[in-house]
Every structure is written in structure tokens, then in C-alpha cells.
Design a protein around this motif. Structure first.
Motif, PDB file in Angstrom:
ATOM      1  N   ASN A  91       2.119  -7.191   9.069  1.00  0.00           N
ATOM      2  CA  ASN A  91       2.088  -5.809   8.600  1.00  0.00           C
ATOM      3  C   ASN A  91       3.485  -5.207   8.792  1.00  0.00           C
ATOM      4  O   ASN A  91       3.999  -5.224   9.909  1.00  0.00           O
ATOM      5  CB  ASN A  91       1.064  -5.033   9.424  1.00  0.00           C
ATOM      6  CG  ASN A  91       0.749  -3.676   8.878  1.00  0.00           C
ATOM      7  OD1 ASN A  91      -0.054  -3.573   7.972  1.00  0.00           O
ATOM      8  ND2 ASN A  91       1.348  -2.641   9.435  1.00  0.00           N
ATOM      9  N   ASP A 108       0.128  -5.855  18.418  1.00  0.00           N
ATOM     10  CA  ASP A 108      -0.067  -4.528  17.838  1.00  0.00           C
ATOM     11  C   ASP A 108      -0.112  -3.414  18.877  1.00  0.00           C
ATOM     12  O   ASP A 108      -0.380  -2.275  18.543  1.00  0.00           O
ATOM     13  CB  ASP A 108      -1.323  -4.499  16.971  1.00  0.00           C
ATOM     14  CG  ASP A 108      -2.602  -4.739  17.748  1.00  0.00           C
ATOM     15  OD1 ASP A 108      -2.548  -4.977  18.969  1.00  0.00           O
ATOM     16  OD2 ASP A 108      -3.677  -4.699  17.127  1.00  0.00           O
ATOM     17  N   VAL A 138       1.364  -5.763   3.516  1.00  0.00           N
ATOM     18  CA  VAL A 138       0.457  -6.606   4.290  1.00  0.00           C
ATOM     19  C   VAL A 138       0.441  -7.981   3.639  1.00  0.00           C
ATOM     20  O   VAL A 138       0.105  -8.123   2.462  1.00  0.00           O
ATOM     21  CB  VAL A 138      -0.974  -6.030   4.340  1.00  0.00           C
ATOM     22  CG1 VAL A 138      -1.897  -6.948   5.127  1.00  0.00           C
ATOM     23  CG2 VAL A 138      -0.964  -4.627   4.936  1.00  0.00           C
ATOM     24  N   THR A 173      -1.874 -12.665   9.625  1.00  0.00           N
ATOM     25  CA  THR A 173      -1.563 -11.401   8.961  1.00  0.00           C
ATOM     26  C   THR A 173      -0.263 -10.835   9.512  1.00  0.00           C
ATOM     27  O   THR A 173      -0.002 -10.906  10.709  1.00  0.00           O
ATOM     28  CB  THR A 173      -2.689 -10.372   9.178  1.00  0.00           C
ATOM     29  OG1 THR A 173      -3.907 -10.888   8.661  1.00  0.00           O
ATOM     30  CG2 THR A 173      -2.384  -9.051   8.497  1.00  0.00           C
ATOM     31  N   TYR A 185       0.839  -1.194   0.000  1.00  0.00           N
ATOM     32  CA  TYR A 185       0.000   0.000   0.000  1.00  0.00           C
ATOM     33  C   TYR A 185       0.875   1.245   0.000  1.00  0.00           C
ATOM     34  O   TYR A 185       1.844   1.333   0.750  1.00  0.00           O
ATOM     35  CB  TYR A 185      -0.921   0.019   1.223  1.00  0.00           C
ATOM     36  CG  TYR A 185      -1.947  -1.083   1.190  1.00  0.00           C
ATOM     37  CD1 TYR A 185      -3.182  -0.880   0.602  1.00  0.00           C
ATOM     38  CD2 TYR A 185      -1.659  -2.338   1.714  1.00  0.00           C
ATOM     39  CE1 TYR A 185      -4.129  -1.892   0.542  1.00  0.00           C
ATOM     40  CE2 TYR A 185      -2.591  -3.356   1.661  1.00  0.00           C
ATOM     41  CZ  TYR A 185      -3.819  -3.129   1.079  1.00  0.00           C
ATOM     42  OH  TYR A 185      -4.742  -4.148   1.017  1.00  0.00           O
ATOM     43  N   VAL A 226       3.390   0.257   3.027  1.00  0.00           N
ATOM     44  CA  VAL A 226       2.967  -0.724   4.021  1.00  0.00           C
ATOM     45  C   VAL A 226       2.736  -2.041   3.285  1.00  0.00           C
ATOM     46  O   VAL A 226       1.914  -2.113   2.372  1.00  0.00           O
ATOM     47  CB  VAL A 226       1.672  -0.295   4.752  1.00  0.00           C
ATOM     48  CG1 VAL A 226       1.264  -1.346   5.765  1.00  0.00           C
ATOM     49  CG2 VAL A 226       1.858   1.061   5.425  1.00  0.00           C
ATOM     50  N   ASN A 237       4.360  -2.255  12.951  1.00  0.00           N
ATOM     51  CA  ASN A 237       4.865  -3.513  12.400  1.00  0.00           C
ATOM     52  C   ASN A 237       4.301  -4.606  13.290  1.00  0.00           C
ATOM     53  O   ASN A 237       4.767  -4.788  14.408  1.00  0.00           O
ATOM     54  CB  ASN A 237       6.390  -3.518  12.422  1.00  0.00           C
ATOM     55  CG  ASN A 237       6.954  -2.397  11.578  1.00  0.00           C
ATOM     56  OD1 ASN A 237       6.673  -2.309  10.404  1.00  0.00           O
ATOM     57  ND2 ASN A 237       7.736  -1.525  12.186  1.00  0.00           N
ATOM     58  N   SER A 247      -1.144 -11.819   4.134  1.00  0.00           N
ATOM     59  CA  SER A 247      -2.195 -12.514   4.883  1.00  0.00           C
ATOM     60  C   SER A 247      -2.624 -13.774   4.152  1.00  0.00           C
ATOM     61  O   SER A 247      -2.332 -13.957   2.979  1.00  0.00           O
ATOM     62  CB  SER A 247      -3.399 -11.598   5.112  1.00  0.00           C
ATOM     63  OG  SER A 247      -3.975 -11.231   3.879  1.00  0.00           O
TER      64      SER A 247
END
Length: 171
Positions: A79, A117, A65, A77, A56, A63, A100, A67
Motif C-alpha cells: 500500500n 502497518d 494497492v 499486499t 484509488y 493510494v 505505506n 496485491s
């Protein structure tokens, strides 16, 4: 007379052209190849379906991602934030400012999920990028996941690994 004989021919030609066109399937066309797995308290969790890697373009950052789902529909997932849109190898950690993170859902659609997170809850995530381009990523990760509802319920992540391509670039 010629017009009447052309109509069936054009109809057959049109049908052949439209049937030869391959329809795009957003689920099959946006799937990555590779592997994505981790151990949660020494129990192996391996993505076997719907593996995706998306990059993204966020304000000032990229970013990534990654998953996918296991055979029993557990969700996994990862990140990774690349500051300054610099895709480079290195270690990326969860912090109060850097998202992250690792997330794991034991069963989709339930409240039985865990994530790394929030450092305030003693969660931890360390993601090592071995190699990355705009089309492929490879690395490893470890961490401490915290239950989404019961903060005292924590899981240790070890032996996390991923190698995915292609990476789908999102704007």
C-alpha cells in the motif's frame, strides 16, 4: 409469406451477433501483468496469480494497492499513499500518519498473517518508487512485519520488488 422466411434468418443473425460478443470477466479483465516478490527471513515469496494494481482516488491523496497470491495461496499486499495526488518517484515510509505498508498472509483464511502497518509495534516499511504513471509502477521495498496475533513474532522483509501494469484506476 416473406415475414415467415425472415424470422429464421433474423434468429440466426441474432444468435451469431450475441455469440460473437465477448463477455467481460471481472477477474480476468482486472489483472495486471508484471512481477511482485519479496524475501521473508531469506525465503522467497513470489506472486504467481491474481496480480492486481489499483489506484484509488482518496480524499486529497492517491493510494496505490498492489496485491496477489503465490502458488500456495500466500497473500502479498503493498500500500503506497501519494499525498496531494502527486504520483512521483521517491521513498515512502510507514509512519504514525502515513499508511505505506506491507502485508503478508502465509495462508489465506487463517490468522497466520503479518503486516508492517503499526509503528507502535516496531513495524517498518520503506517503499521506493523508481517510476510511476497512472498505468505503470516499478519499485522496491523492505520492512519488518509483525504477526497479527503474536506481537513478538516478527519477520524481516528484504529484496521486495514490483513492476506492474496496467494500473486499474478506481474512483
Amino acid at each position: 409469406m416473406k415475414k415467415k422466411s425472415l424470422i429464421p434468418g433474423l434468429a440466426i443473425l441474432s444468435a451469431a451477433l450475441f455469440s460473437a460478443c465477448e463477455k467481460k470477466d471481472i477477474f480476468n479483465d482486472n489483472i495486471s501483468q508484471g512481477n511482485f516478490s519479496m524475501k521473508v527471513n531469506d525465503s522467497l515469496v513470489t506472486v504467481t496469480k491474481q496480480l492486481t494494481a489499483s489506484l484509488y482516488d482518496s480524499t486529497g491523496n492517491y493510494v496505490l494497492v498492489i496485491s496477489g497470491l503465490t502458488a500456495s495461496n500466500q497473500g502479498l499486499t503493498l500500500n503506497i499513499v501519494f499525498p496531494g495526488k502527486q504520483l512521483k518517484a521517491g521513498e515512502y515510509k510507514l509512519s504514525a500518519t502515513d499508511m505505506n505498508f506491507i502485508a503478508w498472509s502465509k495462508k489465506l483464511g487463517t490468522s497466520d498473517g503479518y503486516s508492517a502497518d503499526d509503528v507502535a509495534l516496531n513495524a517498518a516499511a520503506s517503499i521506493t518508487i523508481e517510476s510511476i504513471t497512472e498505468t505503470k509502477a516499478k519499485g522496491s521495498f523492505t520492512g519488518v512485519l509483525v504477526h497479527d496475533v503474536i506481537e513478538e513474532d516478527k519477520k524481516t522483509v528484504t529484496d521486495g520488488k514490483f513492476e506492474v501494469s496496467p494500473i486499474i484506476k478506481m474512483n
